[in-house]
Design an enzyme around this catalytic site. Structure first.
Site, mmCIF file in Angstrom:
data_model
loop_
_atom_site.group_PDB
_atom_site.id
_atom_site.type_symbol
_atom_site.label_atom_id
_atom_site.label_comp_id
_atom_site.label_asym_id
_atom_site.label_seq_id
_atom_site.Cartn_x
_atom_site.Cartn_y
_atom_site.Cartn_z
ATOM 1 C CD GLN A 347 -3.088 -1.091 2.050
ATOM 2 O OE1 GLN A 347 -2.624 -1.179 3.182
ATOM 3 N NE2 GLN A 347 -4.376 -1.288 1.792
ATOM 4 C CB THR A 513 2.382 -3.673 8.490
ATOM 5 O OG1 THR A 513 1.063 -4.051 8.862
ATOM 6 C CG2 THR A 513 2.914 -2.650 9.430
ATOM 7 C CG HIS A 514 -1.821 -2.993 5.537
ATOM 8 N ND1 HIS A 514 -2.325 -1.733 5.619
ATOM 9 C CD2 HIS A 514 -1.798 -3.457 6.818
ATOM 10 C CE1 HIS A 514 -2.619 -1.441 6.868
ATOM 11 N NE2 HIS A 514 -2.304 -2.466 7.620
ATOM 12 C CG ASN A 515 3.744 -7.403 3.054
ATOM 13 O OD1 ASN A 515 4.633 -7.117 2.276
ATOM 14 N ND2 ASN A 515 3.808 -7.186 4.350
#
Lengths: 586, 436
Positions: A347, A513-515
């Site tokens: 993101q 932290t959005h993989n």
């Protein structure tokens, strides 16, 4: 030779959010479930007790409850012309280790994706034409619709005790909620969190500019709450220690505060900690998983046979396991063929710091205490004139005012010494920051594969991440930052500092932290690893949970959608258990 | 909290070890006074009699009764096989090890006849004719109907036999002489099956039968004399139990159940919590293992009986020094207000209120001090599975701080109860540290 354990019906790799939900659902269906967790056992008391959890240095700076990169890491590069190197410090995303997984240290931001997010290719082509989509962008529909997921979003929200204000109940818009959200069958289980001074400031400014702000959905209980499983949560005390911390008050939803008290009592559920799964085992045909192999705390290799395997680890770990286990065709960016590792996405965030005169007492916060606008998320606005795909929300989060990492200083403030202290003194109580949180699409050159050089403690190749921000995302993020600045300037007496996101992407600083991606879902086995039910196309008794199945990333934090997809998949698993086999024929 | 439990001899703590000498002296002076023995007339009241008849009815009734009596708790060692005994039961007089009540012929009750078992329950005498110690609550069980006792035996007979030799009790001479218990019985024990009070309702009588019989509530909630005996005619106005203080179950509005409704009592026993408080310490285990399994009519009967107990005269409590309260208030805000909230109102359903709490205002503050030192966990029950926990503050707060804090909580928001000093905390801290 690996020691062999007695077989189980279902083995879960990892014991965080998705594993807890699957375990609860499948044990209810009567099968025997075992979860294997690489980290330690953890519970609210004593591990997150309020007499020590509010320790920023220990938990946020030294990352007490996260994966340790000295044991397990990944290599990173921006593009294929570079040599990837192992990360000794993870900042840009924070995989957890320990029971509860990242569900322990998340903030509690619990969104539903927009209906168009699931049909993004179809929708974008229809509205803007095929030529609008850049050639190297792997834009894909999910294979599941918002309407199909709606009951599962609802279940997750009621499990978590989400505090919020509905904006669209059964197609009827509700004042004060998000007017852009998909129709929901009922409101949130709890009213919104109490507002902080800074979110009130944001709310007024956003309205003055002409937007429709609403309280962000928070898996931080605004009232004492008893969820449908009978598990009791306490009321949030606004201590401001959510993200990177476990909640000491039973207020933030996590497996510990929502499911485990019920699950752990069941005779047909077991878990083992300090078990690091390194392979999914298959039979000679390669079409059937026979269980997993893990390494225990003493370094012993142990084989755990199972009738069904569910990968419930952090997004990249699921992909890493598939690659190590040689399940599914690995993605090749040169020929643009293969699926495992394809469509990694992230993101893109930016912020506008606001310095004004009013006292805001930022230390009274909660992980998902925020006010947002959704005018520029998804396809809520006409992208035609702007020439990019995607969008994001703009919010003022008041997650807390931790002294080390959560303060805002003007651009010209000294970085240390007496001048720094003076700036802290002058600004700590009165500064706040407006954040933008934007989608990242999937691209041909963003992917995960096995590193040719670097190996982990077990001798296995590390996972290699190749990723950079693309022009589409930087353009979109710049657009969002301008809108955020417009709101910041509407705050009376404010001076602002716009912090636009610049390329190239750096994996070092914390940003979001959005993989997502790497084992994506879809309707076509040529472009997806799992079908619309999250069942492997190649190995029908193998399932993949979590954000690794997102075909690209949307503008919202992913946990709500991860929860909904898990319930959706659990329903499919129950059908599979009665009649094993592929649930979708390719 | 300490896992070990004392059922009958749990007077005071080590602070009362004078009792040993006193017991012996009293025993010599008063030798066996004789008491009329009741012929074991069958009672009109039977526990669990609502269960449907059928081939399993006696066994399932027995299982219900075994739970109602909380038998498994004492007869199971930590991580041991249920009912195989060998649990260390600390008493002020020494450690007693519970016996094996699985049907193992050598080490359990496999060779016991129904009559042997009835005599043990009714008179406190085992198969070999030796006297049992009243750590086994026969002074209460004697009130059970013969049918109920035999149902309990029928259930125990279905358990898998486990070989577990009865460990020697760690009691000093002369208490290790079981014959001495004949004298104790002569002084303090009346056998006799429960006789319903015809002036009271059937519901009240059932409650009394449960409370005074199988439930043996006054073993913890009653006052004990120096010999560890409880006067069965006294209402349970509070007593020491396993390093905690079991508060009064009588009608006092401040430190008893006077302001509780019957529904409050039913909810507390059935789930481990209600809007007034939650179970802590040894009572948490009692709820988890015993009372949560009681039928609603039985819980209601208990509540009706307890609500009929009169309020004892409220003894005057000295006023507390203002400086102490100020220090305690500051400690409260820093350490407690997050969950129990600023006015001590708690969060209903989650964290128990401390305001107008009978447990908080009990005659002794030991339970409150123990919770602050070691923390507590609300019982995990079928109805309320969560088991919300509080951490202990033993490592964070000094004896003097805990004393100030306890005194404040006992005197804030309309509470009124005796002050606590640092020595009280020090004693309990030491006892808890040594406790198994």
């Amino acid at each position: 030779m690996a020691r062999r354990m007695p077989p189980v019906d279902v083995v879960l790799v990892g014991f965080g959010w998705t594993a807890s939900i699957i375990a609860q659902e499948l044990t209810d269906a009567g099968v025997q479930v075992l979860a294997l967790e690489r980290g330690a056992w953890r519970d609210t008391v004593p591990d997150f007790a309020t007499d020590h959890i509010q320790d920023e240095l220990r938990y946020a700076v030294r990352k007490q409850i996260f994966e340790s990169p000295e044991r397990e890491s990944l290599t990173f590069r921006n593009n294929a012309s570079q040599t990837a190197l192992p990360m000794r410090h993870l900042g840009s995303f924070l995989p957890a280790a320990g029971v509860g997984g990242a569900g322990v240290h998340w903030n509690g931001q619990c969104w539903r994706f927009l209906p168009q997010d699931f049909l993004i290719r179809t929708h974008t082509e229809q509205r803007y034409g095929k030529g609008f989509i850049p050639a190297d962008m792997n834009l894909q529909d999910w294979g599941v619709t918002y309407e199909e997921l709606e009951p599962h979003y609802d279940r997750f929200e009621y499990l978590c005790g989400v505090s919020g204000q509905a904006g669209n109940v059964g197609g009827q818009l509700v004042a004060g909620g998000n007017p852009f959200e998909g129709a929901r069958q009922r409101g949130y289980p709890l009213p919104p969190l109490e507002r902080s001074a800074s979110t009130v400031l944001f709310d007024k400014a956003a309205r003055d500019v002409g937007f429709k702000p609403f309280p962000c959905p928070a898996a931080n209980a605004s009232r004492p709450y008893r969820n449908p499983l009978g598990v009791q949560m306490g009321q949030c005390t606004y201590c401001g220690y959510c993200e990177w911390f476990g909640c000491g008050n039973y207020s933030k939803a996590s497996p510990q505060t929502t499911i485990l008290p019920v699950l752990l009592k069941k005779d047909n559920f077991h878990f083992r900690t300090h078990c690091n799964v390194t392979r999914v085992n298959t039979d000679s045909s390669g079409k059937r998983a026979t269980g997993v192999t893990y390494v225990d705390v003493e370094g012993n290799q142990i084989e755990q046979p199972a009738q069904m395997v569910v990968l419930c680890a952090f997004a990249q770990h699921n992909v890493h396991l598939l690659l190590l286990s040689k399940i599914g065709q690995p993605y090749d960016p040169v020929s643009n063929t293969g699926v495992v590792g394809r469509n990694y996405a992230y993101q893109i965030t930016s912020s506008v710091d606001v310095f004004q005169k009013e006292r805001l007492n930022p230390f009274m916060g909660a992980g998902a205490l925020g006010q947002a606008i959704d005018e520029f998320n998804g396809d809520n606005f006409d992208h035609g004139p702007h020439g990019f795909v995607g969008g994001g929300y703009i919010a003022l989060w008041n997650t807390g005012g931790r002294p080390i990492l959560q303060h805002y200083l003007p651009q010209n403030a000294p970085k240390w010494g007496a001048g720094w202290k003076k700036a802290m003194h002058e600004n700590y109580l009165t500064a706040c920051s407006i954040a933008t949180h934007g989608s990242v699409m999937s691209y041909r050159n963003s992917y995960l594969d096995l590193d040719p050089t670097w190996r982990d403690v077990y001798g296995n190749p590390l996972l290699r991440l190749t990723f950079d921000f693309q022009p589409n995302e930087l353009k979109m993020s710049g657009f969002l930052t301008d809108k955020a600045a417009q709101i910041g300037r509407a705050i009376p007496g404010a001076s602002i500092h716009e912090k636009k996101r610049q390329g190239p992407y750096s994996i070092v600083p914390y940003q979001t932290t959005h993989n997502t991606g790497g084992a994506v879902m879809g309707d076509d086995p040529k472009t997806s690893v799992v079908n619309r039910y999250l069942q492997s196309w190649d190995v029908p008794n193998l399932w993949v949970m979590g954000a690794s199945v997102f075909p690209q990333n949307a503008g919202y934090n992913p946990t709500g959608t991860v929860g909904a997809l898990t319930y959706w998949s659990a329903e499919a698993m129950k059908r599979y258990l009665k009649n094993p086999g592929p649930l979708v024929t390719a | 909290m300490s896992a070990a439990r004392t059922r009958s001899l749990q007077a005071g703590t080590l602070r009362r070890n004078l009792a040993l000498a006193a017991l012996f002296l009293l025993a010599l002076l008063c030798a066996a006074c004789s008491h009329d023995r009741d012929a074991g007339a069958p009672s009109a009241i039977k526990l669990g009699e609502r269960m449907s008849a059928g081939p399993w009815s006696e066994i399932s009734r027995g299982r219900y009764l075994v739970r109602a009596g909380d038998c498994e708790a004492c007869h199971t060692a930590p991580n041991g096989t249920p009912f195989a005994g060998d649990r260390a039961i600390p008493t002020p007089f020494g450690t007693i090890y519970s016996s094996n009540i699985t049907p193992d012929p050598e080490t359990g009750i496999g060779r016991w006849t129904d009559e042997d078992f009835y005599r043990a329950m009714h008179e406190g005498i085992d198969r070999e004719g030796s006297h049992l110690y009243p750590a086994f609550p026969y002074p209460w069980y004697t009130r059970l109907s013969r049918d109920d006792v035999l149902s309990i035996k029928a259930y125990l007979d279905t358990l898998t036999p486990v070989r577990q030799i009865h460990r020697r009790n760690a009691l000093p001479w002369p208490l290790d002489q079981r014959a001495l218990m004949a004298m104790w019985n002569g002084m303090y024990f009346d056998d006799g099956t429960y006789q319903p009070d015809p002036k009271r309702s059937a519901q009240w009588n059932r409650g009394a039968y449960l409370v005074k019989g199988l439930g043996h509530c006054s073993a913890c909630h009653g006052d004990k004399n120096l010999a560890g005996a409880t006067d069965m005619d006294d209402p349970p106005t509070g007593g020491y139990a396993e390093n905690a203080y079991a508060p009064s179950l009588a009608g006092g509005a401040r430190d008893g159940l006077g302001s509780w409704t019957t529904q409050d009592i039913v909810q507390y026993l059935g789930t481990g919590r209600n809007s007034r408080t939650s179970a802590a310490g040894p009572m948490a285990e009692v709820v988890e293992q015993s009372t949560q399994y009681l039928s609603k009519p039985d819980l209601e009967a208990i509540a009706v009986y307890l609500k009929s107990l009169p309020a004892p005269k409220d003894t005057s409590v000295a006023k507390v020094d203002k400086n102490t309260l100020d220090r305690g208030a500051a400690l409260y805000v820093d350490n407690c207000a997050g969950c129990h909230l600023k006015q001590g109102q708690g969060e209903i359903g989650a964290f128990p209120p401390l305001r107008q709490s009978s447990a908080v205002q009990a005659a002794s503050a030991d339970t409150l001090i123990g919770v602050i030192l070691d923390g507590a966990r609300i019982p995990r029950t079928a109805a309320e599975p969560t088991g919300l926990a509080m951490q202990g503050f033993a490592d964070h707060l000094s004896d003097a701080q805990i004393a100030d804090l306890t005194t404040y909580i006992r005197n804030a928001w309309g509470n009124h109860a005796g002050a606590v000093d640092a020595d009280d905390v020090e004693d309990l801290r030491e006892t808890l540290r040594e406790s198994p």
